[in-house]
Write an enzyme that holds these catalytic residues in place. Sequence first.
Site, PDB file in Angstrom:
ATOM      1  CG  HIS A   1      82.449  13.599 -27.775  1.00  0.00           C
ATOM      2  ND1 HIS A   1      81.845  14.630 -28.446  1.00  0.00           N
ATOM      3  CD2 HIS A   1      81.441  12.765 -27.406  1.00  0.00           C
ATOM      4  CE1 HIS A   1      80.535  14.418 -28.488  1.00  0.00           C
ATOM      5  NE2 HIS A   1      80.272  13.298 -27.858  1.00  0.00           N
TER       6      HIS A   1
ATOM      7  CD  GLU B   1      73.737  18.133 -22.316  1.00  0.00           C
ATOM      8  OE1 GLU B   1      72.973  18.711 -23.121  1.00  0.00           O
ATOM      9  OE2 GLU B   1      74.079  16.953 -22.445  1.00  0.00           O
TER      10      GLU B   1
HETATM   11  C1  LIG Z   1      74.866  17.729 -25.828  1.00  0.00           C
HETATM   12  C2  LIG Z   1      75.101  16.285 -25.652  1.00  0.00           C
HETATM   13  N1  LIG Z   1      74.638  15.663 -24.539  1.00  0.00           N
HETATM   14  C3  LIG Z   1      74.834  14.348 -24.360  1.00  0.00           C
HETATM   15  C4  LIG Z   1      75.502  13.605 -25.295  1.00  0.00           C
HETATM   16  C5  LIG Z   1      75.711  12.113 -25.089  1.00  0.00           C
HETATM   17  N2  LIG Z   1      74.880  11.379 -26.043  1.00  0.00           N
HETATM   18  C6  LIG Z   1      75.387  10.939 -27.199  1.00  0.00           C
HETATM   19  S1  LIG Z   1      74.249  10.235 -28.153  1.00  0.00           S
HETATM   20  C7  LIG Z   1      73.030  10.477 -27.032  1.00  0.00           C
HETATM   21  C8  LIG Z   1      71.641  10.010 -27.351  1.00  0.00           C
HETATM   22  C9  LIG Z   1      71.070  10.679 -28.545  1.00  0.00           C
HETATM   23  O1  LIG Z   1      69.888  10.065 -28.927  1.00  0.00           O
HETATM   24  P1  LIG Z   1      69.154  10.366 -30.278  1.00  0.00           P
HETATM   25  O2  LIG Z   1      69.212  11.820 -30.574  1.00  0.00           O
HETATM   26  O3  LIG Z   1      67.814   9.770 -30.206  1.00  0.00           O
HETATM   27  O4  LIG Z   1      70.022   9.651 -31.409  1.00  0.00           O
HETATM   28  P2  LIG Z   1      70.307   8.098 -31.607  1.00  0.00           P
HETATM   29  O5  LIG Z   1      71.528   7.786 -30.829  1.00  0.00           O
HETATM   30  O6  LIG Z   1      69.128   7.342 -31.160  1.00  0.00           O
HETATM   31  O7  LIG Z   1      70.580   7.961 -33.064  1.00  0.00           O
HETATM   32  C10 LIG Z   1      73.543  11.116 -25.907  1.00  0.00           C
HETATM   33  C11 LIG Z   1      72.761  11.443 -24.714  1.00  0.00           C
HETATM   34  C12 LIG Z   1      75.996  14.278 -26.421  1.00  0.00           C
HETATM   35  N3  LIG Z   1      76.698  13.652 -27.372  1.00  0.00           N
HETATM   36  N4  LIG Z   1      75.780  15.602 -26.582  1.00  0.00           N
END
Ligand SMILES: Cc1ncc(C[n+]2csc(CCOP(=O)(O)OP(=O)(O)O)c2C)c(N)n1
Lengths: 342, 319
Positions: A147, A78
């Site tokens: 959230h 972000e």
């Molecule tokens: C700072 C932030 N930005 C965006 C999000 C929205 N978001 C939630 S999970 C996610 C993907 C995360 O992917 P990863 O770290 O690979 O974990 P996985 O879901 O694959 O276990 C995003 C973009 C968030 N929760 N926090």
Amino acid sequence: MSTFSPTVIHSEKEYTGETDRKSVRQAISDALWEEMERDENVFIMGEEVGVWGGTYAVTRGFYDHFGERRVRDTPISEMVIVGAAVGAAMNGLRPIAEIMTINFAFVAFDAIVNHAAKVRYMFGGQFTVPLVIRTTTGGGRQLGATHSHSPEALFAHFPGLYVVTPSTPFDAKGLLLSAIRDDNPVLFVEHSTLYQNRGLVPTVDYVVPLGKADIKREGSDVTIVTYAKMVEIALDAAERLQDEEGISAEVIDLRSLRPLDLDPVLESFKKTNRCVVVEEGHPFASVSGEIAARIQDEAFDWMDAPVKRVNQEDVPLPYSRELEQSALPNADKVIAAVKEIM
Amino acid sequence: MAMTDEEKIEAYRLMMTVRRFEERCAQLYSEGDIGGFLHLYIGQEAIAAALRFAVPEDDNVITAYRDHGVAIARGLPIEKLMAEMLGKVTGVSKGKGGSMHLADVDRRYWGGYAVVGGHLPLAAGLALADQYRGDDRITVCLMGDGSTNIGYFHEALNLAGVWDLPVVWVIENNEYGMGTSVSRASANPDLSARATAYGMPGKKVDGDDVQATYDAMAEAVEHVRSGNGPILLEAMTYRFRGHSMGDPERYREKDEVSKQEEQDPIKLWGNHLINEGVVNSDRLDEIEKGAEKAVDEAVRFARESPLPSPEELYTDVYV
Ligand SMILES: Cc1ncc(C[n+]2csc(CCOP(=O)(O)OP(=O)(O)O)c2C)c(N)n1
Ligand SMILES: [Mg+2]
């Protein structure tokens, strides 16, 4: 840039031309699409805006149509989404940076507050930041404490940044077009539970100017001031107040918190002499606190009762459904607040 | 540092319990009993199983919102986890946290965190406290591949590097952060290579292989506990389900998923145990049935549990 000579429409009530019925989602999507077609300098960057089509499906189809140069999926970063958008705006583009939800805008807070909002002033007006940061807000979806924020007031605190908060498809499209065309940085805050709401949107080119409140319902006994999702709740409360109590409530949708358009609020208050402010966020250092302060300052002689505020309870939001709902403003709470001052 | 036969069988039971728990959560979500966001651990169970036996109970564990499997691996009772899913006061976080926010302070399971990368600095701090007091406890911090591109990652790993903080950083690389593949999000998709930048060793391991992941994790724990500073492990895995419930999955082909499902870590481990002569297939069936029953029991407990009282809204804001 192709020519665009839109009709300036201040309020949906004024417009008598042709319309389409659209959701808030579609209205926002249309504004983005049309503006990208018109202006090559407008581009979108953010998480999941491209291949996914936007977490709330607002940019669905954009990636295929505009390509990855103009619809840019970013890493989960972000700080650099906003910071790079500020830099690109300073250097002549008109970025639309998307922060998936306002909760993650905290991660980008420095870029928003210290750079988007201040580089113009700090360098004596040399720089211009024609930037829109689109994001979603609101609680009530059982997403837990981190959230579920509604922290618009926090962002509206800072001079140099506009904060726009539409409640209807009509306003969403018209305000977003204005925001993209404005040379100031705008935080454009969409409520995550309003996307499906439908309403009438002009088929002609139009804009709604930034910084103008809108009277969503006329009334004579009490003024209810609100914005975003809470407009729906205030209108519901107003109907019930009319039906059940014979109380006529005027509902004013601020539509933007910065610039804050107080004139219609004061004008209404001078007629009703009573005011309730409804805000989804916490009560402390809030929009409702600001409105209450300004009314007592600027319309003291017209006050028949204290200004009442209906806010989220002063607690983080819990997951458990009923517990969370109990913390949020609702029509019952608005009605109770109105009855207290009648 | 080898797993005993008993542990190997327990690892299978754990994975099966996680799988059945997750499938039931998906069902309860579609029936409206679970709300909010629900991120399933299906496909990644081998990492939880390795964690269960490679990381002693007194060590710290912290993770992201895809936390059910890790919580079960840390021994949190599944009925209290299910109660949390249903927002009941008997849940591990009194119904205030939900799926993404499971924690149990008594088990030094410091919780699941929903802001991507946000818990990494906390992990550094947990480790700092132990190092400060001279305790020989270590901290294991799990994270998704997507969290390696946010400032939190760089700040936390760098601090751990300069201060020799006792942390095992574990990336669960399931190939995607939401719909963005690792190679579209990371300038160098070899995530374990990031370790070099922070002065710690980095290692990649097959995260679908219980034995390999256990070995790598146990070795990493030993390395860190011996005072060598932090280490970064990248466990290669895959999530079989969408990012969360309702993911339209436009970013990957069905084929890609079914190919991965052929390498189901639970099946792989079951076959491995049979081939090794540790169990026969009847025993595995029995374990599977047992897991189903345990999950049924958890759902019954959760359903019968009361909701938090309205006053709970105002408790726990301050001490
Ligand atoms: C700072 C932030 N930005 C965006 C999000 C929205 N978001 C939630 S999970 C996610 C993907 C995360 O992917 P990863 O770290 O690979 O974990 P996985 O879901 O694959 O276990 C995003 C973009 C968030 N929760 N926090
Ligand atoms: Mg991932």
